[in-house]
Design a protein around this motif. Structure first.
Motif, PDB file in Angstrom:
ATOM      1  N   UNK A  19       7.859  -1.925  12.304  1.00  0.00           N
ATOM      2  CA  UNK A  19       8.013  -1.903  10.500  1.00  0.00           C
ATOM      3  C   UNK A  19       8.854  -0.735  10.307  1.00  0.00           C
ATOM      4  N   UNK A  70       8.516   2.342  10.434  1.00  0.00           N
ATOM      5  CA  UNK A  70       7.727   3.532   9.455  1.00  0.00           C
ATOM      6  C   UNK A  70       8.174   4.842   9.874  1.00  0.00           C
ATOM      7  N   UNK A  89      20.413   4.200   5.478  1.00  0.00           N
ATOM      8  CA  UNK A  89      21.169   3.276   6.422  1.00  0.00           C
ATOM      9  C   UNK A  89      22.447   3.260   6.584  1.00  0.00           C
ATOM     10  N   UNK A  95      14.839  -0.514  -1.597  1.00  0.00           N
ATOM     11  CA  UNK A  95      14.688   0.474  -2.598  1.00  0.00           C
ATOM     12  C   UNK A  95      14.959   0.134  -4.103  1.00  0.00           C
ATOM     13  N   UNK A 120       2.334  -0.616   3.042  1.00  0.00           N
ATOM     14  CA  UNK A 120       3.409  -0.899   3.904  1.00  0.00           C
ATOM     15  C   UNK A 120       3.631  -2.485   4.073  1.00  0.00           C
ATOM     16  N   UNK A 168      12.019  -6.238   5.588  1.00  0.00           N
ATOM     17  CA  UNK A 168      12.832  -5.365   4.957  1.00  0.00           C
ATOM     18  C   UNK A 168      12.366  -4.069   5.447  1.00  0.00           C
ATOM     19  N   UNK A 169      11.187  -3.614   4.950  1.00  0.00           N
ATOM     20  CA  UNK A 169      10.663  -2.223   5.364  1.00  0.00           C
ATOM     21  C   UNK A 169      11.588  -1.067   5.136  1.00  0.00           C
ATOM     22  N   UNK A 170      12.429  -1.101   3.956  1.00  0.00           N
ATOM     23  CA  UNK A 170      13.393   0.029   3.731  1.00  0.00           C
ATOM     24  C   UNK A 170      12.599   1.195   3.472  1.00  0.00           C
ATOM     25  N   UNK A 171      11.637   1.313   2.797  1.00  0.00           N
ATOM     26  CA  UNK A 171      10.497   2.235   2.454  1.00  0.00           C
ATOM     27  C   UNK A 171       9.375   2.124   3.481  1.00  0.00           C
ATOM     28  N   UNK A 172       8.827   3.293   3.634  1.00  0.00           N
ATOM     29  CA  UNK A 172       7.059   2.911   3.954  1.00  0.00           C
ATOM     30  C   UNK A 172       6.452   3.421   2.743  1.00  0.00           C
ATOM     31  N   UNK A 228       4.563   5.742   2.264  1.00  0.00           N
ATOM     32  CA  UNK A 228       4.682   7.136   1.617  1.00  0.00           C
ATOM     33  C   UNK A 228       5.949   7.498   1.016  1.00  0.00           C
ATOM     34  N   UNK A 229       6.927   7.046   1.543  1.00  0.00           N
ATOM     35  CA  UNK A 229       8.379   7.132   0.848  1.00  0.00           C
ATOM     36  C   UNK A 229       8.345   6.522  -0.398  1.00  0.00           C
TER      37      UNK A 229
END
Lengths: 192, 336
Positions: free
Chosen positions: A80, A82, A131, B108, B130, B145-149, B151-152
């Motif tokens: 993921x 993270x 990115x 995002x 998540x 995608x997981x551009x954010x997690x 927390x962000x």
């Protein structure tokens, strides 16, 4: 390689030390890098970085390395991706939700961080990955930024002195600026 | 239709009011929690349908006991009606909603836009997740995608709300007033680091927490003891996740197929031995709620009764956690 990656996390403290030395060296080399041109050395350094870190940490060249804040366990190996893990899906025994045969990258990270001198950095909230930096050298970016910060800090102290002494020259010398000694006094000293 | 009838159309919009002093969103959930009541939230099973009646139908059994209804965002990576769509419909009926955002499906740009959209539709609570991996869902070939997690994501929405800017720094003229939530899973590995990660979520902006299912009270108690040592229960409202188990088979299936679910063998055995497993599952859920309520630092429960939504009001009533309080509905459609 997975097994080398696990080794690196087990020896996170040693790698932390090694990384600190590498950074100091790179920062010291900043004037040289600047003269040759950061743009010109970007590709060869990135190639070296890709091979070395690829072997040691299964590095994915995100271009914004956070290994020293993640117990030397590369978060880009988390399926993921993270940057602030682990997620809630960790399997019994600390295995990954998505790849059940792999140890959770973030379980390793917290364990690795616990062995490090500055391991508490894992408690900082990491920003999302930019990115647009993928594939670029993180070593160069980090050392270049650090060198720039050090320069700025030096500059700031100079400016402070310059403000405190309005007659002072802003840019040289670094220590408190003094009026040049009268040549007569100098000569007198040498004669004695 | 005559011409002037067409021209008369003018949507009736609720005003975008300032939250009361000391509140970040003014949502009913926030008000209930800040005034010290034991809160109840419940998870809605999103329909595979485009008919709004199906959403209201699904919300009905939850609304009478829940201070806010969670609309899941393709949980388990299965496709359903979107969380934002469900929330927008529910606010029209005066229900309190919790808009769930999973980082798995959107980047995002999409997420920040949706947060503004949700706020405009009267949504005042958001749960930042998540998300499960795409592999467990009905479309395993999808791009994760997981551009954010999580927390962000929390930090981003907090920035939008408190600084009034997007992550890019561009100004938002009217910031989204959201009560920020996050999930936590106290009963799965790494148990030692879970409270630390909770602290990190609070640092990132979490104001309430909804945990995954708690079936193992001793493990949860140890977690809460550590949370109290760190003083976190004073900085964040913790709602413990509970739910009825339908049968021993269903429990075993959940344990091995749904990510992040820990059910001790003793619990499954208890249901297996019972003559009426569904009844036993309900009773177990009521008992869990009563035990959890007594743990210092727990501010509420989050009921996840997948496909057993009709039992939620009975379970909450039997547990007595509301102490006779009746969750209100908003009188102005389109607000929380």
């Amino acid at each position: 390689m997975y097994r080398i990656r696990l080794f690196a996390v087990r020896h996170s403290r040693a790698f932390e030390w090694l990384y600190a030395r590498l950074e100091t060296t790179m920062v010291a080399l900043d004037p040289l890098f600047a003269r040759v041109g950061y743009g010109r050395i970007e590709r060869p350094i990135a190639a070296v970085e890709r091979v070395t870190k690829g072997l040691l940490f299964d590095c994915k060249m995100c271009g914004q390395c956070v290994l020293s804040s993640t117990g030397m366990s590369c978060p880009m190996n988390c399926p993921k991706q993270l940057r602030n893990g682990p997620c809630g899906g960790v399997r019994p025994g600390g295995y990954c939700e998505v790849k059940p045969q792999m140890r959770c990258v973030w379980v390793l990270a917290w364990d690795g961080a616990a062995r490090m001198k500055e391991g508490s950095k894992i408690r900082d909230v990491q920003p999302p990955v930019d990115r647009s930096l993928e594939g670029s050298s993180s070593w160069l970016r980090v050392s270049r930024e650090k060198a720039a910060r050090l320069r700025e800090a030096r500059e700031a102290s100079r400016t402070t002195i310059a403000k405190a002494f309005p007659d002072a020259r802003a840019h040289e010398p670094a220590v408190a600026p003094l009026a040049p000694e009268p040549p007569a006094a100098n000569q007198a000293g040498s004669k004695r | 239709m005559s011409e002037d009838q067409q021209l008369e159309f003018e949507p009736r919009l609720p005003s975008y009011d300032e939250p009361p002093p000391g509140h970040v969103s003014g949502s009913r959930l926030e008000r209930v929690l800040r005034s010290g009541h034991f809160a109840v939230t419940a998870e809605l099973n999103p329909p595979d349908s485009a008919d709004p009646a199906d959403v209201f139908e699904a919300a009905r059994p939850l609304a009478e006991v829940a201070d806010a209804i969670n609309a899941t965002d393709a949980s388990g990576a299965n496709c359903h009606m979107s969380s934002i769509g469900i929330c927008a419909l529910l606010t029209r009926a005066g229900h309190g909603t919790i808009y769930q955002i999973s980082c798995r499906d959107r980047n995002r740009i999409a997420i920040q836009g949706d947060v503004l959209g949700a706020a405009a539709m009267g949504v005042r609570n958001v749960l930042c997740l998540t998300g499960d991996g795409v592999g467990v869902g009905d479309q395993p070939g999808a791009k994760p995608v997981f551009d954010f997690d999580s927390l962000s994501l929390l930090r981003t929405i907090r920035t939008m709300r408190d600084q009034g800017t997007f992550l890019s720094g561009r100004r938002i003229t009217s910031p989204p007033r959201m009560f920020l939530g996050a999930a936590e899973n106290p009963c799965v590995e790494p148990l030692d680091w879970r409270p630390e990660r909770l602290a990190k979520k609070v640092e990132a902006g979490a104001e309430f927490i909804q945990t995954n299912y708690i079936f193992d009270v001793p493990v949860f108690e140890r977690f809460m003891a550590r949370v109290r040592d760190m003083g976190l229960e004073r900085r964040v409202f913790i709602l413990a996740g509970v739910g009825p188990l339908a049968s021993a088979r269903a429990a075993r299936w959940m344990r091995s197929n749904v990510p992040g679910i820990h059910i001790p063998d003793a619990v499954i055995e208890r249901i297996e031995k019972s003559a009426k497993p569904a009844e036993e599952g309900k009773r177990l859920c009521v008992e869990l709620m009563q035990q959890i309520r007594e743990i210092p630092g727990v501010a509420g429960v989050h009921v996840m009764a997948y496909r057993r939504e009709h039992e939620v009001s009975e379970i909450v009533a039997e547990s007595g956690v509301l102490k006779g309080r009746v969750p209100e509905r908003s009188r102005t459609p389109g607000t929380d």
